[in-house]
Design an enzyme around this catalytic site. Sequence first.
Site, PDB file in Angstrom:
ATOM      1  N   THR A 127       3.796   3.955   3.407  1.00 50.65           N
ATOM      2  CA  THR A 127       3.677   2.729   2.828  1.00 50.65           C
ATOM      3  C   THR A 127       3.861   1.773   3.618  1.00 50.65           C
ATOM      4  O   THR A 127       4.808   1.700   4.538  1.00 50.65           O
ATOM      5  CB  THR A 127       5.165   2.836   2.081  1.00 50.65           C
ATOM      6  OG1 THR A 127       5.251   3.540   0.616  1.00 50.65           O
ATOM      7  CG2 THR A 127       4.659   0.900   0.650  1.00 50.65           C
ATOM      8  N   LYS A 128       3.469   0.609   3.361  1.00 50.42           N
ATOM      9  CA  LYS A 128       2.927  -0.248   4.720  1.00 50.42           C
ATOM     10  C   LYS A 128       2.513  -1.643   3.997  1.00 50.42           C
ATOM     11  O   LYS A 128       2.724  -1.758   2.868  1.00 50.42           O
ATOM     12  CB  LYS A 128       1.965   0.126   5.236  1.00 50.42           C
ATOM     13  CG  LYS A 128       1.751   0.591   6.403  1.00 50.42           C
ATOM     14  CD  LYS A 128       0.821   0.349   7.383  1.00 50.42           C
ATOM     15  CE  LYS A 128       0.849   0.980   8.426  1.00 50.42           C
ATOM     16  NZ  LYS A 128      -0.866   1.004   9.875  1.00 50.42           N
ATOM     17  N   ASP A 146      -7.312   3.524  -1.892  1.00 53.67           N
ATOM     18  CA  ASP A 146      -7.635   3.404  -0.465  1.00 53.67           C
ATOM     19  C   ASP A 146      -8.684   3.072   0.005  1.00 53.67           C
ATOM     20  O   ASP A 146      -9.194   2.186   0.802  1.00 53.67           O
ATOM     21  CB  ASP A 146      -7.330   4.383   0.218  1.00 53.67           C
ATOM     22  CG  ASP A 146      -6.906   5.747  -0.254  1.00 53.67           C
ATOM     23  OD1 ASP A 146      -8.004   6.001  -0.827  1.00 53.67           O
ATOM     24  OD2 ASP A 146      -6.961   6.384   0.667  1.00 53.67           O
ATOM     25  N   ARG A 147      -9.565   3.982  -1.029  1.00 56.69           N
ATOM     26  CA  ARG A 147     -11.121   3.488  -0.264  1.00 56.69           C
ATOM     27  C   ARG A 147     -11.522   2.457  -0.598  1.00 56.69           C
ATOM     28  O   ARG A 147     -12.987   1.905   0.016  1.00 56.69           O
ATOM     29  CB  ARG A 147     -11.869   4.860  -0.815  1.00 56.69           C
ATOM     30  CG  ARG A 147     -11.757   6.194   0.121  1.00 56.69           C
ATOM     31  CD  ARG A 147     -12.675   7.284  -1.210  1.00 56.69           C
ATOM     32  NE  ARG A 147     -13.475   7.661  -0.563  1.00 56.69           N
ATOM     33  CZ  ARG A 147     -14.997   7.989  -1.074  1.00 56.69           C
ATOM     34  NH1 ARG A 147     -14.360   8.825  -2.352  1.00 56.69           N
ATOM     35  NH2 ARG A 147     -16.124   8.228  -0.467  1.00 56.69           N
ATOM     36  N   THR A 168      -4.190  31.763  21.470  1.00 57.26           N
ATOM     37  CA  THR A 168      -4.082  31.243  19.935  1.00 57.26           C
ATOM     38  C   THR A 168      -3.670  30.118  19.964  1.00 57.26           C
ATOM     39  O   THR A 168      -4.596  29.691  18.992  1.00 57.26           O
ATOM     40  CB  THR A 168      -3.188  32.721  18.904  1.00 57.26           C
ATOM     41  OG1 THR A 168      -3.485  33.960  19.377  1.00 57.26           O
ATOM     42  CG2 THR A 168      -2.950  31.968  17.493  1.00 57.26           C
ATOM     43  N   ASP A 183       0.785  -1.208  -0.149  1.00 58.46           N
ATOM     44  CA  ASP A 183       0.396   0.331   0.048  1.00 58.46           C
ATOM     45  C   ASP A 183       1.178   1.205   0.143  1.00 58.46           C
ATOM     46  O   ASP A 183       1.255   1.716   0.850  1.00 58.46           O
ATOM     47  CB  ASP A 183      -1.167  -0.078   1.088  1.00 58.46           C
ATOM     48  CG  ASP A 183      -2.119   1.423   0.932  1.00 58.46           C
ATOM     49  OD1 ASP A 183      -1.672   1.681   0.585  1.00 58.46           O
ATOM     50  OD2 ASP A 183      -2.149   1.402   2.680  1.00 58.46           O
ATOM     51  N   ASP A 220     -11.689   6.072   7.264  1.00 58.09           N
ATOM     52  CA  ASP A 220      -9.878   6.673   7.770  1.00 58.09           C
ATOM     53  C   ASP A 220     -10.214   8.115   7.552  1.00 58.09           C
ATOM     54  O   ASP A 220      -9.860   8.741   7.081  1.00 58.09           O
ATOM     55  CB  ASP A 220      -9.936   6.073   5.414  1.00 58.09           C
ATOM     56  CG  ASP A 220      -8.243   5.450   6.079  1.00 58.09           C
ATOM     57  OD1 ASP A 220      -7.355   6.746   7.059  1.00 58.09           O
ATOM     58  OD2 ASP A 220      -8.057   5.521   4.966  1.00 58.09           O
ATOM     59  N   TYR A 239     -21.015   3.691  -7.621  1.00 53.83           N
ATOM     60  CA  TYR A 239     -20.505   4.643  -7.184  1.00 53.83           C
ATOM     61  C   TYR A 239     -20.873   5.584  -8.756  1.00 53.83           C
ATOM     62  O   TYR A 239     -20.922   4.840  -9.593  1.00 53.83           O
ATOM     63  CB  TYR A 239     -19.226   4.848  -6.810  1.00 53.83           C
ATOM     64  CG  TYR A 239     -18.258   6.045  -5.966  1.00 53.83           C
ATOM     65  CD1 TYR A 239     -18.617   6.309  -5.357  1.00 53.83           C
ATOM     66  CD2 TYR A 239     -17.343   6.782  -6.520  1.00 53.83           C
ATOM     67  CE1 TYR A 239     -17.882   7.877  -4.551  1.00 53.83           C
ATOM     68  CE2 TYR A 239     -16.324   7.714  -6.634  1.00 53.83           C
ATOM     69  CZ  TYR A 239     -16.814   8.650  -5.212  1.00 53.83           C
ATOM     70  OH  TYR A 239     -16.931   9.521  -4.801  1.00 53.83           O
ATOM     71  N   ASN A 272      -0.121   7.875   0.227  1.00 56.70           N
ATOM     72  CA  ASN A 272       0.374   9.307   0.840  1.00 56.70           C
ATOM     73  C   ASN A 272       1.123  10.125   1.031  1.00 56.70           C
ATOM     74  O   ASN A 272       1.861  10.459   1.012  1.00 56.70           O
ATOM     75  CB  ASN A 272      -1.050  10.713   1.073  1.00 56.70           C
ATOM     76  CG  ASN A 272      -1.597  10.360  -0.740  1.00 56.70           C
ATOM     77  OD1 ASN A 272      -1.827  11.073  -2.175  1.00 56.70           O
ATOM     78  ND2 ASN A 272      -3.419  10.876  -0.447  1.00 56.70           N
TER      79      ASN A 272
END
Length: 236
Positions: A12-13, A91-92, A167, A6, A112, A82, A9
């Site tokens: 990485t796995k 990833d979804r 702030t 995977d 996620d 969809y 963004n």
Amino acid sequence: MNLALDFGNTFTKAGLFKGDELIEVIKVMELSEIDKVIADFHPEHVIVSSVSKSIEDIQQKLNGIPTTILRPDLPLPFKIGYKTPQTLGLDRIAAVAGAQGAFPESNCLVIDAGTCFTYDFIDRQATYHGGCISPGISLRFKALHNFTANLPLIEFEKDVPLVGQSTKESIQSGVINGAIAEIREIIRMYSDKFGHLQIIICGGDAEFFENKLKASIFVAPELVLRGLNRILLYNA
């Protein structure tokens, strides 16, 4: 032995599987480290999901091992409802596959909590309907800093006040408590519309939100890897 890769963004796995059993998870920071994973574990089949690396570059590292590339038109263990499946994030797709495999007869809302918050709904008839996308925690902090003249860049801290008295505290409260309120309300709206839901949360910030939400949550940090392996087995 199956290897699920995977390339996200941010991270990485790599996941090593025997059948549907996850044996080991490896965080791979650079493409060059794939060589060591291959040499150490000798996988027989590989599935790749990449939103950050070239598929051609990845395949060169796999030395001819039979490889499945995740893409929206790949046969999946669920139906896609969809409107624009060609634009659906990989990833979804993988996270939904993992959730549907774990809870095959349930309405599932997959959250996620990573670079972005993604919410994905799959019903008990195994039809994926879609969901929503919003900025994740780090993006919210960066947006406040980058698009204003005077607001500083604040780091993510787990314990934040409700009422900010500086702030820094005000930004922390707005980002963190705002994200918690968003997730709670999204869960409520989906529950109102679809009835009982199995709620699964994954991603880098999943554990932080586990105890912040009133709903019953199943935390699955390796959901995407499990979903990738499920898709690989489905296409075997």
